[in-house]
Design a protein around this motif. Sequence first.
Motif, mmCIF file in Angstrom:
data_model
loop_
_atom_site.group_PDB
_atom_site.id
_atom_site.type_symbol
_atom_site.label_atom_id
_atom_site.label_comp_id
_atom_site.label_asym_id
_atom_site.label_seq_id
_atom_site.Cartn_x
_atom_site.Cartn_y
_atom_site.Cartn_z
ATOM 1 N N PRO A 169 -3.715 -30.818 5.121
ATOM 2 C CA PRO A 169 -3.521 -29.576 4.357
ATOM 3 C C PRO A 169 -2.710 -29.790 3.080
ATOM 4 O O PRO A 169 -2.776 -28.969 2.166
ATOM 5 C CB PRO A 169 -2.766 -28.672 5.344
ATOM 6 N N ARG A 228 -11.029 -31.210 -0.092
ATOM 7 C CA ARG A 228 -11.656 -30.107 0.625
ATOM 8 C C ARG A 228 -12.810 -30.570 1.513
ATOM 9 O O ARG A 228 -13.497 -29.761 2.139
ATOM 10 C CB ARG A 228 -12.200 -29.033 -0.348
ATOM 11 N N GLU A 249 -13.609 -29.946 15.561
ATOM 12 C CA GLU A 249 -13.069 -28.571 15.695
ATOM 13 C C GLU A 249 -11.816 -28.392 14.826
ATOM 14 O O GLU A 249 -11.676 -27.400 14.105
ATOM 15 C CB GLU A 249 -12.659 -28.278 17.152
ATOM 16 N N THR A 304 -12.678 -28.398 11.031
ATOM 17 C CA THR A 304 -13.320 -27.157 10.573
ATOM 18 C C THR A 304 -12.297 -26.004 10.581
ATOM 19 O O THR A 304 -12.333 -25.128 9.718
ATOM 20 C CB THR A 304 -14.565 -26.790 11.411
ATOM 21 N N ALA A 305 -11.345 -26.068 11.522
ATOM 22 C CA ALA A 305 -10.284 -25.032 11.556
ATOM 23 C C ALA A 305 -9.412 -25.100 10.306
ATOM 24 O O ALA A 305 -8.794 -24.105 9.923
ATOM 25 C CB ALA A 305 -9.426 -25.196 12.808
ATOM 26 N N LEU A 306 -9.361 -26.258 9.652
ATOM 27 C CA LEU A 306 -8.599 -26.397 8.407
ATOM 28 C C LEU A 306 -9.431 -25.978 7.188
ATOM 29 O O LEU A 306 -9.032 -26.206 6.051
ATOM 30 C CB LEU A 306 -8.145 -27.859 8.223
ATOM 31 N N SER A 307 -10.620 -25.408 7.458
ATOM 32 C CA SER A 307 -11.542 -24.964 6.395
ATOM 33 C C SER A 307 -12.010 -26.118 5.514
ATOM 34 O O SER A 307 -12.249 -25.932 4.314
ATOM 35 C CB SER A 307 -10.916 -23.876 5.517
ATOM 36 N N LEU A 308 -12.116 -27.303 6.102
ATOM 37 C CA LEU A 308 -12.648 -28.448 5.354
ATOM 38 C C LEU A 308 -14.156 -28.540 5.592
ATOM 39 O O LEU A 308 -14.639 -28.225 6.686
ATOM 40 C CB LEU A 308 -11.981 -29.737 5.848
ATOM 41 N N ARG A 309 -14.891 -28.969 4.554
ATOM 42 C CA ARG A 309 -16.314 -29.276 4.753
ATOM 43 C C ARG A 309 -16.373 -30.588 5.522
ATOM 44 O O ARG A 309 -15.765 -31.584 5.114
ATOM 45 C CB ARG A 309 -17.039 -29.458 3.419
ATOM 46 N N ARG A 336 -21.267 -25.693 13.997
ATOM 47 C CA ARG A 336 -20.100 -25.809 13.096
ATOM 48 C C ARG A 336 -20.496 -26.170 11.682
ATOM 49 O O ARG A 336 -19.654 -26.500 10.854
ATOM 50 C CB ARG A 336 -19.114 -26.831 13.671
ATOM 51 N N ARG A 337 -21.806 -26.131 11.413
ATOM 52 C CA ARG A 337 -22.325 -26.400 10.055
ATOM 53 C C ARG A 337 -21.872 -27.763 9.524
ATOM 54 O O ARG A 337 -21.511 -27.898 8.342
ATOM 55 C CB ARG A 337 -21.909 -25.304 9.067
ATOM 56 N N GLU A 361 -27.970 -24.632 4.703
ATOM 57 C CA GLU A 361 -26.632 -24.737 5.306
ATOM 58 C C GLU A 361 -26.514 -25.932 6.240
ATOM 59 O O GLU A 361 -25.425 -26.250 6.709
ATOM 60 C CB GLU A 361 -26.276 -23.469 6.126
#
Length: 317
Positions: free
Chosen positions: A65, A70, A90, A93-98, A123-124, A168
Amino acid sequence: MNDFLRHVACQTGATQLHGQDLETIQINLGPRCTLECRHCHIGASPRRDEIMTQDVIESLLRQLPDTACRAVELTGGAPELHPSFQPLVENLTALSLRVGVRTNLTIHQEPEMAGLAPFLRDRRVALTGSLPCYLEANVDRQRGAGTFVRSIAALRRLNELGYGITPELPLDLVYNPDGASLPPDQTRLEESYRQRLRAEHGVEFSRLLTITNMPIGRFRADLRRQGTEEGYFALLKASFNPRTLDRLMCRHQISVRWDGRLFDCDFNLALNLPVTTDHPDVSALAATSVTRRIATGAHCLGCTAGAGSSCAGALAA
Ligand code: SF4
Ligand code: SF4
């Protein structure tokens, strides 16, 4: 000054290469793989057993973070074999990272991996799969008997889940030459792949990425055995393209090895050539300068030859 920097200096006047920004962090979870490809720069195989420790994973998750990055890419070996692969996805992705995964494709055919593709789809997670040719004989020669058939079966399954079909769920394929030559034009080869895979196997994909074989690891040992190492380096030097320099992946990423060491790219990781900072360790990830001097060597000529080469394919027309 190494051969690569001599070419850079000759074309641009710069005597060193420096980083520019941090777009992606590559996380190498270990060299264990279900395959043992001839061109593998990591020397991955089913017999390797180094894996990223939980301490390194936790340190990484604490630091991420505080970086500008990103996007993260999980690689190996086969990253899916790491026992904490799914919890790590998991957490990322919870950290909003691609999140992207470099996959050998055939892993999706292993019975114990039946739930893997739906997990990634939900989870894309973007997938990049190695398929060095649309012809079975060429793939099996590089990657082992039966690999092509299992890769095609995996691609069909991924297509059924939407991979390579909906925007996506990107599913990129990776081509690398079957020897001591440079990749052909990426756009034209992508068209051939699309036509052949669609017509002969009903398979769809997003993009084709062409990658040059780096003169390191198993590929370099192969060149030596065949007496073509010198000729290959001569080809890379003669094909040096200064237009590739801005997009070299080392200038926009950091690679974290399974033992927590930091590298400018996965090739330097394989060569044990760490970042040039005082603390090339994951505990110093957030403090690692994005404009650091990049550690280079003659192998870097593989990234600047012709249209250039990176984990994202060709770099320049
Ligand atoms: S090239 Fe990729 S799939 Fe092949 S052995 Fe190396 S890590 Fe595994
Ligand atoms: S091998 Fe690594 S350090 Fe060298 S040019 Fe390529 S990406 Fe940069």
